[in-house]
Write a protein that holds these residues in place. Structure first.
Motif, PDB file in Angstrom:
ATOM      1  N   GLU A  27      -5.085   0.825 -19.942  1.00  0.00           N
ATOM      2  CA  GLU A  27      -3.942  -0.079 -19.972  1.00  0.00           C
ATOM      3  C   GLU A  27      -2.678   0.713 -20.299  1.00  0.00           C
ATOM      4  O   GLU A  27      -2.708   1.623 -21.140  1.00  0.00           O
ATOM      5  CB  GLU A  27      -4.193  -1.129 -21.044  1.00  0.00           C
ATOM      6  CG  GLU A  27      -3.328  -2.358 -20.895  1.00  0.00           C
ATOM      7  CD  GLU A  27      -3.764  -3.435 -21.871  1.00  0.00           C
ATOM      8  OE1 GLU A  27      -2.880  -4.084 -22.437  1.00  0.00           O
ATOM      9  OE2 GLU A  27      -4.978  -3.582 -22.069  1.00  0.00           O
ATOM     10  N   MET A  28      -1.592   0.333 -19.667  1.00  0.00           N
ATOM     11  CA  MET A  28      -0.347   1.054 -19.927  1.00  0.00           C
ATOM     12  C   MET A  28       0.268   0.604 -21.250  1.00  0.00           C
ATOM     13  O   MET A  28       0.188  -0.565 -21.621  1.00  0.00           O
ATOM     14  CB  MET A  28       0.647   0.799 -18.798  1.00  0.00           C
ATOM     15  CG  MET A  28       0.383   1.610 -17.548  1.00  0.00           C
ATOM     16  SD  MET A  28       1.830   1.680 -16.497  1.00  0.00           S
ATOM     17  CE  MET A  28       2.009  -0.005 -16.043  1.00  0.00           C
TER      18      MET A  28
ATOM     19  N   ARG B 230       7.958   2.834 -16.063  1.00  0.00           N
ATOM     20  CA  ARG B 230       7.664   2.451 -14.670  1.00  0.00           C
ATOM     21  C   ARG B 230       8.800   1.596 -14.089  1.00  0.00           C
ATOM     22  O   ARG B 230       9.218   1.785 -12.952  1.00  0.00           O
ATOM     23  CB  ARG B 230       6.348   1.672 -14.610  1.00  0.00           C
ATOM     24  CG  ARG B 230       5.107   2.520 -14.807  1.00  0.00           C
ATOM     25  CD  ARG B 230       4.923   3.481 -13.635  1.00  0.00           C
ATOM     26  NE  ARG B 230       3.916   4.480 -13.941  1.00  0.00           N
ATOM     27  CZ  ARG B 230       2.614   4.332 -13.671  1.00  0.00           C
ATOM     28  NH1 ARG B 230       2.191   3.242 -13.105  1.00  0.00           N
ATOM     29  NH2 ARG B 230       1.763   5.287 -13.992  1.00  0.00           N
ATOM     30  N   THR B 231       9.290   0.700 -14.887  1.00  0.00           N
ATOM     31  CA  THR B 231      10.394  -0.145 -14.444  1.00  0.00           C
ATOM     32  C   THR B 231      11.633   0.701 -14.163  1.00  0.00           C
ATOM     33  O   THR B 231      12.330   0.528 -13.163  1.00  0.00           O
ATOM     34  CB  THR B 231      10.726  -1.191 -15.535  1.00  0.00           C
ATOM     35  OG1 THR B 231       9.531  -1.882 -15.874  1.00  0.00           O
ATOM     36  CG2 THR B 231      11.760  -2.176 -15.040  1.00  0.00           C
TER      37      THR B 231
ATOM     38  N   SER C 264       3.576   0.016 -23.758  1.00  0.00           N
ATOM     39  CA  SER C 264       4.865  -0.617 -23.464  1.00  0.00           C
ATOM     40  C   SER C 264       5.890   0.420 -23.030  1.00  0.00           C
ATOM     41  O   SER C 264       6.720   0.146 -22.157  1.00  0.00           O
ATOM     42  CB  SER C 264       5.352  -1.375 -24.697  1.00  0.00           C
ATOM     43  OG  SER C 264       5.617  -0.467 -25.740  1.00  0.00           O
TER      44      SER C 264
ATOM     45  N   GLN D 243       5.248   3.178 -21.406  1.00  0.00           N
ATOM     46  CA  GLN D 243       4.937   3.527 -20.018  1.00  0.00           C
ATOM     47  C   GLN D 243       5.415   2.430 -19.072  1.00  0.00           C
ATOM     48  O   GLN D 243       5.943   2.710 -17.996  1.00  0.00           O
ATOM     49  CB  GLN D 243       3.433   3.758 -19.862  1.00  0.00           C
ATOM     50  CG  GLN D 243       2.977   5.094 -20.417  1.00  0.00           C
ATOM     51  CD  GLN D 243       1.465   5.213 -20.411  1.00  0.00           C
ATOM     52  OE1 GLN D 243       0.754   4.248 -20.690  1.00  0.00           O
ATOM     53  NE2 GLN D 243       0.974   6.398 -20.104  1.00  0.00           N
ATOM     54  N   GLN D 244       5.235   1.172 -19.497  1.00  0.00           N
ATOM     55  CA  GLN D 244       5.700   0.078 -18.641  1.00  0.00           C
ATOM     56  C   GLN D 244       7.213   0.132 -18.463  1.00  0.00           C
ATOM     57  O   GLN D 244       7.731  -0.075 -17.369  1.00  0.00           O
ATOM     58  CB  GLN D 244       5.289  -1.263 -19.256  1.00  0.00           C
ATOM     59  CG  GLN D 244       3.810  -1.557 -19.051  1.00  0.00           C
ATOM     60  CD  GLN D 244       3.339  -2.751 -19.851  1.00  0.00           C
ATOM     61  OE1 GLN D 244       3.983  -3.143 -20.823  1.00  0.00           O
ATOM     62  NE2 GLN D 244       2.216  -3.304 -19.450  1.00  0.00           N
ATOM     63  N   ARG D 245       7.899   0.426 -19.543  1.00  0.00           N
ATOM     64  CA  ARG D 245       9.354   0.521 -19.442  1.00  0.00           C
ATOM     65  C   ARG D 245       9.758   1.677 -18.529  1.00  0.00           C
ATOM     66  O   ARG D 245      10.714   1.580 -17.763  1.00  0.00           O
ATOM     67  CB  ARG D 245       9.959   0.697 -20.840  1.00  0.00           C
ATOM     68  CG  ARG D 245      10.026  -0.609 -21.621  1.00  0.00           C
ATOM     69  CD  ARG D 245      10.712  -0.403 -22.952  1.00  0.00           C
ATOM     70  NE  ARG D 245       9.790   0.094 -23.963  1.00  0.00           N
ATOM     71  CZ  ARG D 245      10.160   0.501 -25.172  1.00  0.00           C
ATOM     72  NH1 ARG D 245      11.430   0.485 -25.505  1.00  0.00           N
ATOM     73  NH2 ARG D 245       9.277   0.923 -26.036  1.00  0.00           N
TER      74      ARG D 245
END
Lengths: 227, 160
Positions: free
Chosen positions: A3-4, A12-13, A6, A8-10
């Motif tokens: 799971e990514m 990616r965005t 937070s 990493q998610q930011r």
């Protein structure tokens, strides 16, 4: 798939937002020569590495040659061919140099005659550093071992005035390790002379004997260079 | 002869489609979007100029990246210009963490490039290492240090 986080998610965005800024390349413009290529040439990585390796090998070869070459050839500024054995009576001054067989130092000698009197100068340099070594004492001797002249303390390099009858100049040289060795300069006919040495460390015995030297600067009576 | 030229053009177009995005992404963290656009075009123009040689290379994309990077740096030097990491347009997107661009800017160029490609673009280490012509372990190191730097800058303690 893990799971990514937070962060990493930011990221990616953020990455997607950045990529949205990309403008596709106009291939036709490139094909028609409307895009200037960079002026500087870039070599591919393997070729850069190859050039580096070749340059390194060349540098190693040169340094190996420099250190492996006979040291006398390294220090003579203008190698003058085979060692001069014949006297050179027409010379007014000459400078000779040779490196000791043990490679520890270079002995250079200069002689100029004027009106039947000759001046000798001897100086010694450390081969590896090029630094002039201290000449602790020096004497010009006649064929009976009599002293004709000694060190002139006013001169940086040891210089002496002597009559032409001097048959040997002895210079005591202090090496960097504190040892004192004696180098001999043997005049031959006229102005020319040999550097010769029975150099020895006082505690260790002979280091070797020079059998020849080469002139690297010599001038005739008119001051014209012979070599 | 003409057929060969057409084949070359076709192969070059295929090559451009395959590499332009990757090279751009690899450059954007250093040159910014505008600088990366120009640099990629220049790198590909160079590749087309030397297509016979470039097409025979083992890693032509890596070569174009290197040429484009050099061109972009030269252009930045000539114009005494620094490229923004991300344009104001992208930064205004509501989803983008406002502090992220500033935090990325604090990283070294190598760390920023590695973090951007691996974490922001989702490349594998092997793909990125291949294009950048560095080892995977070097790249992994840059990513780890870069992420640590980002967490510190953003004061992210529990990153989950």
């Amino acid at each position: 798939m893990p799971e990514m986080t937070s962060l990493q998610q930011r990221l990616r965005t953020y990455g997607a937002a950045v990529e949205a800024e990309r403008h596709p390349v106009d291939v036709d413009a490139i094909l028609f020569g409307m895009v200037d290529p960079p002026r500087r040439r870039v070599r591919p990585a393997h070729r850069r590495a190859f050039i580096l390796v070749v340059a390194l090998a060349a540098a190693l070869l040169v340094s190996a040659l420099v250190y492996a070459w006979p040291r006398s050839d390294r220090v003579i500024i203008v190698p003058a061919g085979p060692a001069r054995t014949a006297p050179m009576p027409d010379l007014s001054s000459a400078t000779f140099a040779h490196t000791m067989p043990d490679g520890s130092r270079t002995v250079a000698a200069w002689k100029v005659c004027d009106g039947g009197r000759c001046t000798y100068a001897v100086w010694v340099a450390d081969v590896r550093t090029g630094r002039t070594l201290e000449v602790a004492s020096a004497m010009a001797l006649d064929d009976h071992g009599g002293v004709l002249a000694g060190v002139d303390p006013e001169l940086v390099m040891m210089a002496m005035s002597s009559s032409p009858t001097a048959v040997r100049v002895d210079a005591q040289v202090r090496l960097d390790d504190g040892a004192v060795v004696t180098d001999h300069v043997i005049p031959v006919d006229g102005v020319a002379f040999w550097l010769s040495s029975n150099a020895h460390r006082e505690a260790e015995g002979p280091l070797g004997t020079l059998v020849a030297s080469r002139p690297y600067q010599a001038f005739d009576a008119g001051g014209e260079p012979v070599y | 002869m003409a057929g060969g030229a057409v084949d070359d053009e076709q192969r070059f177009r295929t090559f451009v489609r395959a590499v332009e995005r990757r090279v751009w992404l690899a450059l954007v963290s250093e040159l910014g979007p505008d600088g990366a656009d120009d640099a990629v075009a220049q790198g590909l123009a160079h590749a087309w100029q030397h297509w016979g040689r470039v097409s025979a290379m083992a890693n032509p994309a890596g070569y174009v990246y290197r040429v484009a990077q050099r061109a972009g740096r030269d252009a930045a030097t000539r114009r005494a210009r620094t490229y923004p990491l991300v344009s104001p347009g992208a930064a205004r997107l509501p989803d983008v963490e406002p502090e992220l661009a500033a935090a990325l800017a604090t990283l070294s160029p190598n760390q920023r490039r590695a973090v951007f490609l691996i974490e922001a673009c989702g490349w594998t280490l092997a793909d990125a290492a291949d294009l950048l012509d560095v080892s995977v372990s070097t790249l992994r190191n840059h990513v780890a240090r870069g992420m640590a730097g980002l967490r510190k800058h953003l004061e992210v303690e529990l990153d989950a």
